[in-house]
Write a protein that holds these residues in place. Structure first.
Motif, PDB file in Angstrom:
ATOM      1  N   GLY A  45       0.790  -1.224   0.000  1.00 51.18           N
ATOM      2  CA  GLY A  45       0.000   0.000   0.000  1.00 51.18           C
ATOM      3  C   GLY A  45       0.823   1.275   0.000  1.00 51.18           C
ATOM      4  N   LYS A  46       0.157   2.349   0.390  1.00 47.78           N
ATOM      5  CA  LYS A  46       0.752   3.685   0.340  1.00 47.78           C
ATOM      6  C   LYS A  46       1.988   3.792   1.234  1.00 47.78           C
ATOM      7  N   LEU A  47       1.919   3.232   2.440  1.00 47.80           N
ATOM      8  CA  LEU A  47       3.064   3.294   3.350  1.00 47.80           C
ATOM      9  C   LEU A  47       4.293   2.651   2.713  1.00 47.80           C
ATOM     10  N   GLY A  48       4.114   1.517   2.079  1.00 49.40           N
ATOM     11  CA  GLY A  48       5.228   0.840   1.423  1.00 49.40           C
ATOM     12  C   GLY A  48       5.820   1.680   0.303  1.00 49.40           C
ATOM     13  N   LYS A  49       4.968   2.327  -0.474  1.00 51.57           N
ATOM     14  CA  LYS A  49       5.440   3.205  -1.548  1.00 51.57           C
ATOM     15  C   LYS A  49       6.193   4.402  -0.968  1.00 51.57           C
ATOM     16  N   GLN A  50       5.666   4.945   0.130  1.00 50.76           N
ATOM     17  CA  GLN A  50       6.334   6.082   0.769  1.00 50.76           C
ATOM     18  C   GLN A  50       7.702   5.660   1.310  1.00 50.76           C
ATOM     19  N   LEU A  51       7.758   4.521   1.987  1.00 49.88           N
ATOM     20  CA  LEU A  51       9.035   4.046   2.526  1.00 49.88           C
ATOM     21  C   LEU A  51      10.024   3.730   1.403  1.00 49.88           C
ATOM     22  N   GLY A  52       9.522   3.219   0.293  1.00 51.50           N
ATOM     23  CA  GLY A  52      10.380   2.964  -0.860  1.00 51.50           C
ATOM     24  C   GLY A  52      11.004   4.242  -1.392  1.00 51.50           C
ATOM     25  N   LEU A  53      10.201   5.290  -1.442  1.00 57.93           N
ATOM     26  CA  LEU A  53      10.728   6.579  -1.899  1.00 57.93           C
ATOM     27  C   LEU A  53      11.701   7.155  -0.876  1.00 57.93           C
ATOM     28  N   VAL A  54      11.396   7.015   0.404  1.00 57.80           N
ATOM     29  CA  VAL A  54      12.325   7.482   1.443  1.00 57.80           C
ATOM     30  C   VAL A  54      13.663   6.760   1.282  1.00 57.80           C
ATOM     31  N   TYR A  55      13.617   5.467   1.016  1.00 60.35           N
ATOM     32  CA  TYR A  55      14.852   4.698   0.800  1.00 60.35           C
ATOM     33  C   TYR A  55      15.656   5.291  -0.357  1.00 60.35           C
ATOM     34  N   GLU A  56      15.002   5.522  -1.476  1.00 64.83           N
ATOM     35  CA  GLU A  56      15.687   6.069  -2.653  1.00 64.83           C
ATOM     36  C   GLU A  56      16.242   7.472  -2.381  1.00 64.83           C
ATOM     37  N   LEU A  57      15.473   8.277  -1.679  1.00 63.95           N
ATOM     38  CA  LEU A  57      15.930   9.634  -1.358  1.00 63.95           C
ATOM     39  C   LEU A  57      17.153   9.590  -0.454  1.00 63.95           C
ATOM     40  N   LYS A  58      17.113   8.744   0.574  1.00 66.51           N
ATOM     41  CA  LYS A  58      18.251   8.638   1.492  1.00 66.51           C
ATOM     42  C   LYS A  58      19.476   8.068   0.769  1.00 66.51           C
ATOM     43  N   LEU A  59      19.256   7.087  -0.080  1.00 63.18           N
ATOM     44  CA  LEU A  59      20.336   6.474  -0.834  1.00 63.18           C
ATOM     45  C   LEU A  59      21.078   7.503  -1.690  1.00 63.18           C
ATOM     46  N   ASN A  60      20.338   8.466  -2.193  1.00 59.97           N
ATOM     47  CA  ASN A  60      20.907   9.476  -3.083  1.00 59.97           C
ATOM     48  C   ASN A  60      21.138  10.832  -2.422  1.00 59.97           C
ATOM     49  N   GLY A  61      20.970  10.899  -1.096  1.00 56.59           N
ATOM     50  CA  GLY A  61      21.217  12.143  -0.369  1.00 56.59           C
ATOM     51  C   GLY A  61      20.243  13.262  -0.695  1.00 56.59           C
ATOM     52  N   LEU A  62      18.989  12.908  -0.980  1.00 56.01           N
ATOM     53  CA  LEU A  62      18.005  13.902  -1.415  1.00 56.01           C
ATOM     54  C   LEU A  62      16.880  14.148  -0.405  1.00 56.01           C
ATOM     55  N   GLU A  63      17.084  13.752   0.840  1.00 57.97           N
ATOM     56  CA  GLU A  63      16.042  13.955   1.851  1.00 57.97           C
ATOM     57  C   GLU A  63      15.643  15.421   1.979  1.00 57.97           C
ATOM     58  N   TYR A  64      16.576  16.305   1.706  1.00 56.89           N
ATOM     59  CA  TYR A  64      16.310  17.739   1.840  1.00 56.89           C
ATOM     60  C   TYR A  64      15.127  18.172   0.969  1.00 56.89           C
ATOM     61  N   LEU A  65      14.887  17.483  -0.120  1.00 57.42           N
ATOM     62  CA  LEU A  65      13.748  17.845  -0.985  1.00 57.42           C
ATOM     63  C   LEU A  65      12.432  17.709  -0.225  1.00 57.42           C
ATOM     64  N   ILE A  66      12.281  16.632   0.525  1.00 60.62           N
ATOM     65  CA  ILE A  66      11.048  16.422   1.295  1.00 60.62           C
ATOM     66  C   ILE A  66      11.014  17.368   2.491  1.00 60.62           C
ATOM     67  N   ARG A  67      12.160  17.627   3.096  1.00 63.80           N
ATOM     68  CA  ARG A  67      12.189  18.576   4.222  1.00 63.80           C
ATOM     69  C   ARG A  67      11.799  19.980   3.764  1.00 63.80           C
ATOM     70  N   ASP A  68      12.181  20.356   2.551  1.00 65.11           N
ATOM     71  CA  ASP A  68      11.775  21.652   1.988  1.00 65.11           C
ATOM     72  C   ASP A  68      10.257  21.692   1.796  1.00 65.11           C
ATOM     73  N   ILE A  69       9.688  20.605   1.333  1.00 67.14           N
ATOM     74  CA  ILE A  69       8.230  20.532   1.164  1.00 67.14           C
ATOM     75  C   ILE A  69       7.551  20.635   2.526  1.00 67.14           C
ATOM     76  N   LYS A  70       8.110  19.970   3.550  1.00 69.61           N
ATOM     77  CA  LYS A  70       7.543  20.031   4.903  1.00 69.61           C
ATOM     78  C   LYS A  70       7.425  21.473   5.390  1.00 69.61           C
ATOM     79  N   LYS A  71       8.419  22.273   5.093  1.00 70.58           N
ATOM     80  CA  LYS A  71       8.404  23.675   5.531  1.00 70.58           C
ATOM     81  C   LYS A  71       7.285  24.470   4.880  1.00 70.58           C
ATOM     82  N   LYS A  72       6.903  24.109   3.662  1.00 72.37           N
ATOM     83  CA  LYS A  72       5.898  24.858   2.911  1.00 72.37           C
ATOM     84  C   LYS A  72       4.476  24.414   3.230  1.00 72.37           C
ATOM     85  N   PHE A  73       4.324  23.177   3.706  1.00 69.07           N
ATOM     86  CA  PHE A  73       2.997  22.651   3.981  1.00 69.07           C
ATOM     87  C   PHE A  73       2.913  22.280   5.419  1.00 69.07           C
TER      88      PHE A  73
END
Length: 73
Positions: A45-73
């Motif tokens: 489900g959705k949680l698995g897809k979200q965790l999969g994306l978190v894995y890819e973001l962390k693997l590539n050092g891109l967590e900051y993209l989601i943290r930037d979105i957190k600040k706006k919403f």
């Protein structure tokens, strides 16, 4: 679905619903925990897809993209 703007906004707001890190933002889960889930298999489900994306973001050092979105919403 992963390229969907709303999916990214939802990920920025998502919290771990159970376990040791219950209540922690998904993007802030420790890397070792996300890697463990990757090896074990993400939940369905959705949680698995979200965790999969978190894995890819962390693997590539891109967590900051989601943290930037957190600040706006």
């Amino acid at each position: 679905m992963v390229g969907d703007k709303q999916f990214l906004i939802d990920l920025a707001k998502a919290k771990m619903p159970f376990g040791k890190y219950k209540g922690k933002d998904l993007i802030d889960l420790p890397e070792h925990y996300v890697v463990w889930y990757h090896a074990k298999g993400f939940p369905a489900g959705k949680l698995g897809k979200q965790l999969g994306l978190v894995y890819e973001l962390k693997l590539n050092g891109l967590e900051y993209l989601i943290r930037d979105i957190k600040k706006k919403f």
